[in-house]
Write a protein that holds these residues in place. Structure first.
Motif: not given
Length: 272
Positions: A56-60, A64-66, A81-83, A124-126
């Motif tokens: 869904g449209e909820q972002g990360y 990420n915080n979890a 994680r990014i989108d 870093g980023f995924k």
């Protein structure tokens, strides 16, 4: 299971951690306690962790915080994680979508990148373009500015050629997961190895690479550019580790792939 004995300092640049909600699903997702146990069994001293795809449209932000919370007091370092709004395809339809696309409020913004980069919980980023799209130019510009490594899922729907066009003219280091050929595409893996000759800031991780000749070729031809990644939880770290331990390469090359290379590209892996 007994701890695997190998004599190397091993760090893992590719492990997916369950971010909730709910409990991990056996064989598909894994929580922090179970991953830490499997790492110990494999003799892995530190690992990069990131969340799996979210529906869904909820972002990360929440996921990420979890993951970052689970990394506390464990031998993990978190990647955010990014989108993004851009379609990773190269056809006419994708081109048209990208021409008219704009970032939704829940997608990664330049401000999000800055917050993650200067939060000492993230190293870093995924990015999985097939699942989550590609960031827009404004986000990529900030990724250039902060300079942290980006772990990119590579495979049939985002092959090495697409990676080269989309990201390899940038300033940040790129770690291409799965030798760019998930799932088990030899030709794409060969293309990714060839990209190493043209791009100094590109690295390959070994997660889910099952072909001995390709692992050996990459490590022999580019001993400073291959990083060990287990691909946990899809692969038990013991199995991923044994695939490299049984290669016909020098001990020095093995030492680089297991520890020196990942720690150089991702400095957070260098600490205990």
């Amino acid at each position: 299971m007994l701890e695997l004995e190998h004599g190397f300092r091993v760090v893992d640049c590719h492990a997916r951690l369950h971010a909730g909600p709910g409990r991990p699903v056996r064989g598909r997702t894994i929580g922090g306690e179970d991953l830490e146990r499997e790492m110990h069994q494999a003799g892995i001293v530190r690992a990069v962790v990131f969340p799996g795809p979210q529906k869904g449209e909820q972002g990360y932000l929440r996921a990420n915080n979890a993951v970052a919370r689970q990394a506390v007091e464990r031998p993990f370092i978190a990647f955010a994680r990014i989108d993004g709004p851009r379609d990773p395809g190269d056809g006419a339809t994708s081109t048209l979508r990208n021409f008219t696309s704009s970032r939704d409020e829940w997608q990664t913004s330049p401000e999000d990148i800055e917050q993650y980069a200067y939060d000492d919980r993230f190293h870093g980023f995924k990015l999985d373009p097939t699942q989550d799209g590609l960031p827009d130019g404004d986000v990529l510009d900030v990724l250039d500015d902060v300079g942290l490594p980006v772990l990119v899922h590579g495979g049939r729907e985002f092959p090495p050629g697409a990676l080269e066009d989309a990201l390899l003219d940038r300033e940040f280091p790129v770690v291409l997961a799965h030798f760019g050929g998930h799932p088990l595409d030899r030709e794409l893996m060969r293309e990714a190895i060839e990209l190493l000759d043209r791009h100094d800031d590109l690295y390959l991780d070994t997660a889910a690479v099952r072909y001995r000749e390709l692992l050996e070729r990459a490590i022999v031809e580019h001993p400073d550019r291959v990083l060990f990644g287990s691909g946990a939880p899809a692969t038990h770290p013991n199995v991923a580790l044994m695939e490299l331990l049984t290669l016909d390469v020098t001990e020095d090359a093995m030492t680089k792939a297991f520890g020196r290379n990942p720690s150089r590209v991702i400095p957070g892996l260098d600490s205990e």
